[in-house]
Design a protein around this motif. Structure first.
Motif, mmCIF file in Angstrom:
data_model
loop_
_atom_site.group_PDB
_atom_site.id
_atom_site.type_symbol
_atom_site.label_atom_id
_atom_site.label_comp_id
_atom_site.label_asym_id
_atom_site.label_seq_id
_atom_site.Cartn_x
_atom_site.Cartn_y
_atom_site.Cartn_z
ATOM 1 N N GLY A 1 79.353 43.583 95.859
ATOM 2 C CA GLY A 1 78.286 42.800 95.249
ATOM 3 C C GLY A 1 78.821 41.751 94.297
ATOM 4 O O GLY A 1 79.740 40.994 94.625
ATOM 5 N N GLU A 2 78.275 41.733 93.095
ATOM 6 C CA GLU A 2 78.704 40.769 92.074
ATOM 7 C C GLU A 2 79.772 41.344 91.158
ATOM 8 O O GLU A 2 80.074 40.782 90.112
ATOM 9 C CB GLU A 2 77.492 40.322 91.246
ATOM 10 N N GLY A 3 80.325 42.496 91.548
ATOM 11 C CA GLY A 3 81.398 43.063 90.740
ATOM 12 C C GLY A 3 80.954 44.267 89.938
ATOM 13 O O GLY A 3 80.171 45.106 90.410
ATOM 14 N N SER B 1 77.221 45.349 89.551
ATOM 15 C CA SER B 1 76.690 45.781 90.844
ATOM 16 C C SER B 1 77.193 47.174 91.193
ATOM 17 O O SER B 1 76.428 48.023 91.689
ATOM 18 C CB SER B 1 77.104 44.800 91.937
#
Length: 265
Positions: free
Chosen positions: A247-249, A252
């Motif tokens: 995901g966004e890191g 996430s």
């Protein structure tokens, strides 16, 4: 229950260790990182020691390793070589065990895919021979369980469903050979999610990802909801890893882990 994150699809680094990702896995709260066995095996002695020391200092376990065989080690067909397989497993399992791994995933599509000259029945016979003659002795020596991973049909032409994987497990008749269920492969094959219940006694590891390797953060698809309900029904207490993108890191990954824990608890 032990929750992990497999770094296979969350890093562009395939031939070296992504230490930033490992640190993120720790910071997100996972119990363990699932390393790629063939990467662990290919590292130089110096690079491997660096990895082992880093995981120890980070206090992050490595319960499982995935991607057992590289494409250069054939396990079906006329080019398979038991001596080469045994030598590879000796080095690889010794290193995986040093990292603390108790399970290794036997997916390895390029290594096991059937060539045009190998029939389905011959393929099962070849896998059975490799399991009996090479994998089980290495498992016993290093206290490791190998979990057979059925792969979606468009990724491999052999051992695609949980019933296929269970055939290998049943023929091995050994406690060190077990079964893995991977949601993305099951969905891609349109497998019956209730196979989780059918093969519950052999099931020792789970991979979670939505289609396109999406990591579920807010909610699950209907299919994965059914898989999760079945895991709860059978009282599954083993290891579960995301084998997805991240995901966004960090945030996430935290959300995905919280959702998984809430669902399985």
């Amino acid at each position: 229950m032990r929750y992990g994150f497999c770094k296979e699809f969350s890093t562009p680094l395939k031939t070296e260790v992504d230490y930033d990702l490992i640190k993120m896995i720790k910071d997100a709260g996972f119990d363990y990182v699932e390393m790629r066995a063939m990467l662990v095996s290919s590292l130089s002695d110096e690079e491997f020691e660096k990895l082992a020391v880093y995981l120890h200092e980070l206090d992050l376990a490595c319960d499982c390793c995935c991607a057992l065989f590289p494409k250069t080690i054939r396990v079906t067909g006329k080019d398979r070589n038991l001596d080469d397989i045994k030598a590879y497993l000796e080095k690889t399992f010794a290193r995986c065990a040093r990292l603390g791994a108790k399970k290794v995933v036997f997916g390895s599509a390029p290594a096991r895919a059937l060539d045009e000259s190998t029939t389905l029945e011959e393929g099962y016979a070849h896998i059975g021979e490799v399991v009996k003659e090479a994998i089980i002795p290495a498992c016993e020596k290093y206290d490791i369980t190998v979990v057979m991973e059925p792969l979606r049909a468009d990724a491999c032409n052999f051992i695609n469903t949980l019933s296929d994987g269970y055939r290998v497990v049943a023929e091995a008749k050994h406690p060190r050979i077990a079964l893995l269920a991977d949601t993305i492969h099951m969905m891609s094959n349109n497998d019956n999610a209730d196979d989780i219940v059918t093969y519950k006694d052999a099931l020792k590891h789970i991979h979670v990802a939505e289609l396109q390797r999406i990591m579920p953060e807010e909610a699950y698809s209907d299919y994965i909801k059914t898989v999760m309900a079945n895991l709860n029904e059978i009282g599954y207490e083993g290891t579960v890893s995301f084998e997805s993108k991240n995901g966004e890191g960090l945030e996430s990954m935290k959300k995905a882990l919280a959702l998984l824990k809430a669902t399985l608890n």
